[in-house]
Each structure stands twice: as C-alpha cells, then as structure tokens.
Design an enzyme around this catalytic site. Structure first.
Site, short mmCIF file in Angstrom:
data_model
loop_
_atom_site.label_atom_id
_atom_site.label_comp_id
_atom_site.label_asym_id
_atom_site.label_seq_id
_atom_site.Cartn_x
_atom_site.Cartn_y
_atom_site.Cartn_z
CE LYS A 18 -1.86 7.17 7.44
NZ LYS A 18 -3.10 6.39 7.64
CE LYS A 47 -3.45 2.88 0.97
NZ LYS A 47 -4.16 3.50 -0.16
P1 NAD Z 1 -11.09 9.75 8.61
O1 NAD Z 1 -10.22 10.60 9.46
O2 NAD Z 1 -12.15 10.36 7.76
O3 NAD Z 1 -11.80 8.62 9.51
C1 NAD Z 1 -11.22 8.00 10.63
C2 NAD Z 1 -12.34 7.64 11.60
O4 NAD Z 1 -11.75 6.98 12.73
C3 NAD Z 1 -13.10 8.87 12.14
O5 NAD Z 1 -14.49 8.67 12.05
C4 NAD Z 1 -12.64 8.94 13.59
O6 NAD Z 1 -13.61 9.52 14.47
C5 NAD Z 1 -12.39 7.47 13.90
N1 NAD Z 1 -11.52 7.28 15.07
C6 NAD Z 1 -10.37 7.94 15.37
N2 NAD Z 1 -9.86 7.47 16.53
C7 NAD Z 1 -10.71 6.48 16.96
C8 NAD Z 1 -10.72 5.62 18.08
N3 NAD Z 1 -9.76 5.66 19.02
N4 NAD Z 1 -11.74 4.72 18.20
C9 NAD Z 1 -12.72 4.66 17.26
N5 NAD Z 1 -12.77 5.48 16.17
C10 NAD Z 1 -11.77 6.36 16.03
O7 NAD Z 1 -10.08 8.89 7.71
P2 NAD Z 1 -10.40 8.17 6.29
O8 NAD Z 1 -10.09 9.11 5.18
O9 NAD Z 1 -11.73 7.48 6.38
O10 NAD Z 1 -9.21 7.08 6.28
C11 NAD Z 1 -9.26 5.91 7.10
C12 NAD Z 1 -8.03 5.07 6.78
O11 NAD Z 1 -8.07 4.69 5.39
C13 NAD Z 1 -6.72 5.82 6.97
O12 NAD Z 1 -5.75 4.93 7.47
C14 NAD Z 1 -6.36 6.31 5.56
O13 NAD Z 1 -4.98 6.51 5.40
C15 NAD Z 1 -6.89 5.17 4.72
N6 NAD Z 1 -7.30 5.53 3.36
C16 NAD Z 1 -8.00 6.67 3.09
C17 NAD Z 1 -8.38 6.97 1.77
C18 NAD Z 1 -9.17 8.22 1.42
O14 NAD Z 1 -9.23 8.55 0.22
N7 NAD Z 1 -9.77 8.93 2.38
C19 NAD Z 1 -8.05 6.09 0.74
C20 NAD Z 1 -7.37 4.91 1.04
C21 NAD Z 1 -6.99 4.63 2.36
#
Ligand code: NAD
Length: 308
Positions: free
Chosen positions: A244, A175
């Site tokens: 990150k 990834k």
């Molecule tokens: P985001 O910040 O929108 O969502 C993260 C969620 O986790 C939030 O709802 C937050 O409240 C929750 N959270 C944080 N700490 C927590 C805890 N201790 N307990 C429970 N919930 C908790 O992030 P995202 O964009 O949805 O990305 C999520 C993951 O997927 C990341 O690792 C990101 O790198 C990866 N990702 C994101 C994308 C994208 O386009 N957004 C694409 C591929 C991968």
C-alpha cells in the site's frame, strides 16, 4: 478545555502498532477509550484499564482528542466520515492520524472533519513495532500549529516528533518518501545477500562487512540480521501494508509528474512476494522470492540456534 490537559484520549485501531502505542499512553497516565473491530484487541486494552466504545461515533461523543492507527486509506476515511464515523460525535475536536494513509485520503479526511469543526493532525510514524513498544518512533506531523502544540505532550510518549508543515497531507508525503527508501534498501540488500550466498559467502560475515562499510542501511543493520538470518520473518510489518505504501508513493509520483524508476522495480518485487506468500506475510519474506529464483537460502548462525 484542552483535551491534552484533561488526559483523556480516544484510540481507534489496536493492531501491531496501535496496541503498543495505546499501552504507552496508559503507562503515561492517560485515560483511554478504545475502539476496534477486533474484540480481542479491545479486551486486551480494557484489561489494562481502558474504556470501550462501540463505534467511532460513540467514541467521538465522549472524547475530544482521538488517535487513529488504521490499516488502509479507505478505512481511515470511513472511520472518520462514515455513518458511524467520528464526524457524528459531538465531543471530537482533534483527530491525530498515526496511520499511513497517503496525502489524498488525508486531505479528504481533513476537509470532511473540518466541516464539523474537527481539526486533523496528520502524524504517520516510522520505527516499526519495536519503536512503538519502546517509545522510539519517528513521528512526522503536519496540521494547524496550535492543535499540534496541544497534542504534543501525548505524542511525545511515542517517540521523536518532527513538525513538517501546516497542512494535513504533508506529513503523509514525507512518510511515503521515507518508506520508499526503507523498502528499496530491503529489496536491494535482499538481492545482494542472495548473490553472496550463491557465490559461497557466509551470511553473517556479509552483514558484518556491509555494516562496517558504505553499504550499511536500515535493512542491513536491523531487518536482515534480526528477522532474515534467524529465519523467523517476524519483523511485524505486513507485506500488504508495505505494498500500500509503495503504491501510494508511486501514485503521488504520477500526480506530481515525477518519474521513479527504481521504486517501480521495488513494487514488482513486493507484488511477487505478496502473490507468493499473501498480504499478511511479513515484509522480510520478500527475500524468499529471490532465494527461490536463485535456489539458495540466506541463513545465519542464529537460525541453527533457534532450530536447535
Ligand atoms: P494492523 O493491521 O496490525 O492493525 C490495524 C488495526 O485496525 C487492526 O487491529 C484492525 O482490527 C483495526 N481495524 C481495521 N478496520 C477497522 C475499523 N473499521 N474500525 C476500527 N478498527 C479497525 O496494522 P499495523 O501494522 O498496526 O499498522 C497500522 C498503521 O500503521 C498502518 O497504516 C501501517 O501502514 C502503519 N505503520 C505500520 C508499521 C509496522 O511496522 N507495522 C510501521 C509504521 C507505520
């Protein structure tokens, strides 16, 4: 009993990616128990029929298969192994980590959970919020093959699955490689689009030429025409999360003794964008840093339409 067969899944992390993925599982007939520190995100899924768990530990006491979509490696490790973590819930058997966590933290998570008899399927995703909503993500998975086979039907609701190896952490490395390529494409496409705009070329025409030629890439096909030219900057991936990914990739380069000169320059551009616009700003805002230096904006016809 197979958790995949009884169609009950726990889902922790209902953000930009987690909410649409959880929604697709509900649509496919899975019963969901959800957990997030954001009450609004939980309420939206509960309104669609999901049950709510007060903590990862409480969730892991009631469901065998648990999906994670969490922002940072330290959050993933705490949700897994902390005092209120999954490790302390008696029913948990398989954790599928859909987050970008990095190989080191993934190995820590897998080691800690294995001590409690819980297997980790490392399964980061690519394809953004649009892919999460449409079920067209690329999912790369590593971990014990029989556990992978068990969760395969649920993961297939989210997109195309590719098995990359038998150890958690391998899919994370895959990834990081993918994301480094993708952000590098965005960085160089942003810089060159600014050059063209300053030299008097039309932005829409530039994209047409690049996509008909050998410069075509994921930024020229998707991110620039859809989120930069209309000046909406709402691709849906936060600068802080991208920073990150790039840091984790360069950390892995250090650990493996592999130089990554171009990737290090991309990191500097991301750092400048984060300093200027904040970690929550959209990744596509990166171009605005270069625009500021050059004193020109890369604007397409769609921007006029949206404004008008
Ligand atoms: P985001 O910040 O929108 O969502 C993260 C969620 O986790 C939030 O709802 C937050 O409240 C929750 N959270 C944080 N700490 C927590 C805890 N201790 N307990 C429970 N919930 C908790 O992030 P995202 O964009 O949805 O990305 C999520 C993951 O997927 C990341 O690792 C990101 O790198 C990866 N990702 C994101 C994308 C994208 O386009 N957004 C694409 C591929 C991968």
């Amino acid at each position: 009993m197979s958790a995949a067969n009884d169609k009950e899944i726990g889902f922790i992390g209902l953000g930009r990616m987690g909410t649409p993925m959880a929604g697709r599982l509900i649509d496919a007939g899975y019963g969901l128990t959800v957990c997030d520190i954001d009450e609004k995100a939980v309420a939206a899924l509960v309104a669609r029929g999901a049950k709510k768990a007060a903590s990862p530990k409480a969730l892991a006491a009631s469901v065998g298969t648990i999906f994670l979509s969490l922002p940072m490696p330290d959050v993933v490790v705490t949700v897994g192994l902390g005092a209120e973590g999954i490790a302390h819930g008696a029913k948990a058997r398989i954790v599928v980590d859909l987050s970008t966590t990095g190989p080191r933290a993934e190995e820590t998570l897998a080691r800690g959970l294995k001590e409690k008899g819980i297997e980790v399927i490392d399964c980061p995703v690519s394809g953004g919020v649009a892919g999460a909503s449409k079920g067209t993500l690329a999912l790369m998975a590593s971990g014990r093959r029989d556990c992978y086979d068990e969760v395969n039907p649920a993961l297939a609701c989210l997109g195309k699955l590719i098995y990359v190896g038998d150890k958690p952490g391998m899919a994370q490395t895959m990834k990081l490689i993918n994301n480094m390529i993708s952000v590098t494409a965005l960085a160089i496409t942003s810089e060159t689009m600014v050059l063209g705009a300053k030299a008097g070329l039309d932005a829409d025409t530039m994209i047409e030429v690049i996509n008909a030629g050998s410069g075509r890439n994921s930024a020229s096909v998707d991110k620039i025409p859809k989120f930069v030219l209309p000046r909406t900057f709402d691709f849906g991936f936060a600068l802080g999360l991208s920073a990150k990914d790039i840091k984790l990739c360069l950390d892995e380069c250090d650990a493996q003794g592999v130089p990554m000169i171009v990737g290090s320059a991309v990191r500097q551009l991301l750092t400048a964008a984060k300093a200027q616009f904040g970690a929550e700003a959209d990744l596509t805002s990166m171009i605005k840093v270069v625009e500021g230096w050059a004193g020109v904006e890369v604007t397409g016809k769609a921007a006029g339409k949206k404004a008008g």
